[in-house]
Design an enzyme around this catalytic site. Structure first.
Site, PDB file in Angstrom:
ATOM      1  CE  LYS A  77      36.375  46.578  34.377  1.00 23.35           C
ATOM      2  NZ  LYS A  77      36.506  45.125  34.111  1.00 23.35           N
ATOM      3  CB  SER A 152      40.092  44.830  32.457  1.00 20.90           C
ATOM      4  OG  SER A 152      38.821  44.286  32.797  1.00 20.90           O
ATOM      5  CB  SER A 176      38.644  41.495  34.421  1.00 25.85           C
ATOM      6  OG  SER A 176      39.510  41.604  33.321  1.00 25.85           O
TER       7      SER A 176
HETATM    8  N1  GLN Z   1      42.787  39.488  30.428  1.00 25.63           N
HETATM    9  C1  GLN Z   1      41.631  39.034  29.745  1.00 25.63           C
HETATM   10  C2  GLN Z   1      41.433  39.815  28.465  1.00 25.63           C
HETATM   11  O1  GLN Z   1      42.182  40.717  28.223  1.00 25.63           O
HETATM   12  C3  GLN Z   1      40.420  39.110  30.634  1.00 25.63           C
HETATM   13  C4  GLN Z   1      39.837  40.468  30.715  1.00 25.63           C
HETATM   14  C5  GLN Z   1      38.534  40.503  31.447  1.00 25.63           C
HETATM   15  O2  GLN Z   1      38.208  39.583  32.183  1.00 25.63           O
HETATM   16  N2  GLN Z   1      37.782  41.563  31.217  1.00 25.63           N
HETATM   17  O3  GLN Z   1      40.548  39.543  27.702  1.00 25.63           O
END
Ligand code: GLN
Length: 494
Positions: A77, A152, A176
């Site tokens: 990532k 994400s 995410s």
């Molecule tokens: N959807 C959540 C956010 O936007 C989680 C994102 C994540 O786990 N990096 O914060």
């Protein structure tokens, strides 16, 4: 859909029997990444660096070295800093940034002999649930290119689901890893907070950020997790445990509690939180999750009804705490210490303003503003402190639940993958999609997503498993028993 996946163990066998080489596997993965470029999973590919790593792995193999991951292709990532490949966190702010060092998790996987194909698309600074908030454009779901892959870690899920590499790294701050795994029909695990070093993981919300593997099966996740976890003095929140070098596959194939091989989950209590099965959960997601729970029962588990009464509060608590930490973490990207500097400005203030307005996307700017607001004098007590108290209560709710059960199960996402653009205009709609994943993160508990079937429009559905602290070994073994009895994790998009 078809069902031919290449697991890490299959590739291991091919490498050990000299039927292929790390260079061949790497070239094949690079070719696949090129053929599937429409999915936009990769943001940086450098064949020369990949082949260099592959040749080094082949040399180690030729010297007689063994290891579960030696010569296995992967990709990281874009939240992890890497030497050679750019490290941008999906943001224009860090366009072209070259890190002088590797993230600790990447170093550990490099040391294990994995071969990186490149960097994977993600929501900017890991803020998002759909991978539509990347400066590199959205990533597409290989099951249906009209759908989002989740976020994400969208690129990380897509690269595995599309068969480019057998596993990838992801990060999970509020879901995410689990949510894109669910929406793309693969397996992903967020370990207990503190298990994987955050050193070199570009920070979003430091008290929540945690790295983990994404792969086809629980077995492959366990093999990768073995290499990823471990104490790191460079991360002040890294956990130092008496058991170092835990083998997460140790319990695989054995009954979890009793000696009953026919009912390997006998004696295991799986808690079903009422709040995870209520209003908002769509029936096309509920049906495959219910069927998976039946399967756990067939394997011997006892299902018990539990309650996580503050589930609904996890959304406001998380969306106060995470932006608060983000506003602090992202202050370093000011065009002076780090990041993009605007070409035009008239004084210091406009230099900051222009640099940050040009470098950050709108969602990141929104969160910085929310974060700065909830931390500001006069609002700190009303929002931030209140959210921290709720966070503690949520963690206590889990401990109360774990008096009644060993693991918790439910859906990962209330719906299957939605269409690109469907929620992007309304941030609150996007935040609500995180309802089942945020509480686990706020409590710092391990959680995973396991493919359990397909819902609306034949889009994948995942079941979430949550364990108590450091129970990921048992949780992975439970998931492995489920996967030994079913084949949902073997399907791939055609
Ligand atoms: N959807 C959540 C956010 O936007 C989680 C994102 C994540 O786990 N990096 O914060």
């Amino acid at each position: 859909m078809s069902s031919k996946i290449q697991s890490i163990s299959q590739l291991r066998a091919l490498l050990d029997e000299k039927k292929t080489s790390a260079v061949e596997l790497a070239q094949d993965a690079l070719r696949q990444a090129g053929q599937q470029s429409r999915l936009n999973a990769f943001v940086d590919i450098r064949d020369d660096l990949t082949l260099q790593q592959a040749k080094a792995a082949d040399a180690r193999l030729a010297a007689g070295e063994t290891g579960a991951l030696l010569g296995i292709p992967t990709a990281h990532k874009d939240i992890f800093v890497t030497q050679g490949w750019t490290s941008t966190a999906g943001s224009k702010m860090l366009a072209g940034y070259q890190s002088p060092f590797d993230a600790e998790v990447v170093s550990r996987l490099n040391a294990a002999g994995t071969v990186s194909i490149g960097k994977l698309n993600c929501d900017e600074f890991a803020m998002g649930s759909s991978n539509e908030k990347s400066a590199y454009g959205p990533c597409l779901n290989p099951w249906d290119t009209l759908a989002v892959p989740g976020g994400s870690s969208g690129g990380s899920a897509v690269a595995v689901a599309a068969g480019v590499v057998p596993f990838t790294t992801g990060t999970d701050t509020g879901g995410s890893i689990r949510q894109p795994a669910s929406l793309c029909g693969i397996t992903g695990i967020k370990p207990t907070y503190g298990s994987c070093s955050r050193y070199g993981m570009i920070a979003y919300a430091s008290s929540l950020d945690q790295a983990g593997p994404m792969a086809h099966s629980a077995r492959d996740c366990a093999l990768v997790l073995n290499a990823m976890v471990g104490f790191d003095a460079k991360d002040s929140t890294s956990v130092q445990r008496p058991v170092s070098n835990e083998d997460f596959t140790a319990g695989f194939g054995k009954p979890l509690r009793t000696g009953d091989v026919a009912k390997p989950l006998a004696g295991v209590r799986v808690g079903l939180p009422a709040e995870f099965f209520g209003e908002g959960l769509t029936t096309d997601v509920r049906a495959p999750v219910d069927a998976a729970l039946k399967q756990l029962e067939t394997l011997g588990a006892t299902l018990v009804n539990i309650s996580l009464p503050r589930t609904e509060l996890s959304i406001p608590a998380y969306y106060v705490i995470a932006p608060a930490e983000a506003s602090s973490n992202l202050s370093r990207f000011d065009g002076v210490r780090y990041g993009h500097r605007a070409a035009e400005y008239s004084d210091l203030k406009s230099m900051y303003e222009n640099s940050r307005s040009e470098g950050f996307g709108l969602e990141v700017q929104r969160r910085i503003m929310v974060g700065a607001y909830v931390l500001s004098h006069g609002y700190y007590d009303a929002y931030y402190l209140q959210a921290q108290k709720i966070r503690r209560l949520i963690a206590q709710d889990f401990q109360a639940a774990f008096q009644q059960c060993d693991f918790i199960a439910g859906p990962v996402s209330p719906t299957v993958a939605w269409n690109l653009g469907e929620k992007s205009a309304d941030p609150v709609q996007m935040y609500l999609a995180d309802i089942y994943t945020l509480s686990t993160s706020l409590a710092g508990l391990p959680g995973m997503s396991v493919p359990v079937g397909f819902g609306d429009k034949n889009r994948p559905v995942g079941m979430q498993l949550i364990g108590n602290y450091f129970k990921e070994g048992e949780m992975l073994a439970l998931a492995d028993h489920y996967q030994a009895a079913t084949d949902w994790h073997l399907y791939t998009p055609s």
